[in-house]
Design a protein around this motif. Structure first.
Motif, short mmCIF file in Angstrom:
data_model
loop_
_atom_site.label_atom_id
_atom_site.label_comp_id
_atom_site.label_asym_id
_atom_site.label_seq_id
_atom_site.Cartn_x
_atom_site.Cartn_y
_atom_site.Cartn_z
N ALA A 1 42.11 35.92 47.02
CA ALA A 1 43.55 35.61 46.99
C ALA A 1 44.35 36.77 46.42
O ALA A 1 45.43 37.10 46.92
CB ALA A 1 43.78 34.35 46.16
N MET A 2 43.82 37.42 45.39
CA MET A 2 44.54 38.52 44.76
C MET A 2 44.52 39.78 45.60
O MET A 2 45.43 40.61 45.52
CB MET A 2 43.93 38.82 43.38
CG MET A 2 44.73 39.79 42.55
SD MET A 2 46.36 39.09 42.14
CE MET A 2 47.10 40.49 41.31
N ASN B 1 34.07 35.40 45.24
CA ASN B 1 34.98 34.75 44.31
C ASN B 1 36.31 34.51 45.03
O ASN B 1 37.00 35.47 45.39
CB ASN B 1 35.19 35.62 43.07
CG ASN B 1 35.98 34.93 41.99
OD1 ASN B 1 37.04 34.37 42.24
ND2 ASN B 1 35.49 34.99 40.75
N GLY C 1 38.02 37.01 38.66
CA GLY C 1 38.15 37.30 40.07
C GLY C 1 39.47 37.98 40.40
O GLY C 1 39.53 38.86 41.27
N GLU C 2 40.55 37.58 39.73
CA GLU C 2 41.85 38.18 39.99
C GLU C 2 41.83 39.69 39.75
O GLU C 2 42.45 40.46 40.48
CB GLU C 2 42.93 37.54 39.11
CG GLU C 2 43.23 36.08 39.42
CD GLU C 2 42.34 35.10 38.69
OE1 GLU C 2 42.69 33.91 38.64
OE2 GLU C 2 41.28 35.53 38.15
N ARG D 1 39.20 33.64 43.97
CA ARG D 1 40.36 34.19 43.27
C ARG D 1 40.51 35.68 43.55
O ARG D 1 41.63 36.21 43.61
CB ARG D 1 40.24 33.93 41.77
CG ARG D 1 40.35 32.45 41.41
CD ARG D 1 40.33 32.24 39.92
NE ARG D 1 40.55 30.83 39.58
CZ ARG D 1 40.58 30.36 38.34
NH1 ARG D 1 40.41 31.20 37.31
NH2 ARG D 1 40.78 29.08 38.11
#
Length: 246
Positions: free
Chosen positions: A51-52, A46, A17-18, A48
């Motif tokens: 967040a990224m 996702n 996900g990042e 992650r």
């Protein structure tokens, strides 16, 4: 749906996900918003990735579409470029990001729909994926270490795509705030004199034989700064306060 005037960025079986979030950031850096995900390993959405993506790039993820197969993700695409660093048995044109995106701009100008395909992080695209593309993009990097991460590859492609719309030079720094008058030549001279006098009293210009060159360098520094009248008052005040506390 994203405008037809930009390439679709297709991520095939992305694993982390990042990396999807970082790719979204790279896309938005250059005005791209049509992200398509083919069978993401950890499902979708996702957290992650969100967040990224860091704020504004989250809207790229909000619009991202998920497909079960690459063929479905390419259903409306007229011409596609597959990114790979590995040699292939397939006979296809091999382009750099610059030449590929120049070609893409010409095709879009003629009403075509283009896409750039990126493979999973660990091993890249399979031959079956590359076979669906019309051309290959390979970045001319150090042959001893040709690997790029997903976001880096997307960033390079986005940068080359946006060449026609990017400014020829970076935006200048130090622009004067709106409404603030620039410092006059006399105000800058007085500021330079004030600092030179106080620095001399403090023994800054040492050894004596280097003092003229040091003073010249300092004078040149003041003259090239885009100072406002308010800036000069602040610098005078800073120096007075230092002298008082000394």
């Amino acid at each position: 749906m994203a405008a037809a005037m930009e390439p679709a960025i297709i991520l095939v079986r992305p694993q982390m996900g990042e990396n999807i979030g970082a790719a979204a950031r790279a896309m938005l850096n250059f005005g791209l918003s049509d992200m398509r995900l083919v069978a993401p390993r950890d499902g979708w959405p996702n957290p992650r990735a969100v967040a990224m993506a860091s704020g504004a790039a989250g809207r790229v993820l909000d619009r991202a579409r998920v497909f079960a197969t690459l063929a479905e993700a390419m259903a409306d695409v007229d011409h596609a470029y597959a990114t790979t660093a590995r040699g292939r048995e397939l006979t296809k044109p091999v382009l750099t990001p610059a030449t590929a995106m120049a070609d893409a701009r010409e095709r879009v100008a003629q009403g075509g729909r283009v896409a750039v395909i990126f493979g999973p992080e660990r091993a890249g695209l399979e031959n079956e994926d590359v076979a669906r593309a019309n051309a290959i993009i390979t970045v001319p990097v150090n042959p001893d270490f040709p690997s790029l991460n997903l976001a880096q590859a997307v960033l390079l492609t986005g940068y080359e795509w946006a060449q026609d719309s990017l400014p020829p030079q970076p935006a200048p720094h130090g622009r004067r705030p709106v409404g603030e008058a620039p410092a006059t030549r006399l105000e800058i001279e007085r500021l330079a004199d004030h600092w030179e006098e106080r620095l001399a009293e403090a023994g800054f210009f040492f050894p004596p034989e280097k003092a003229p060159a040091m003073k010249l360098t300092l004078r040149n520094l003041w003259s090239r700064l885009p100072l406002t009248q308010g800036d000069t008052r602040i610098f005078h005040g800073m120096l007075r306060q230092l002298i008082r506390r000394g």
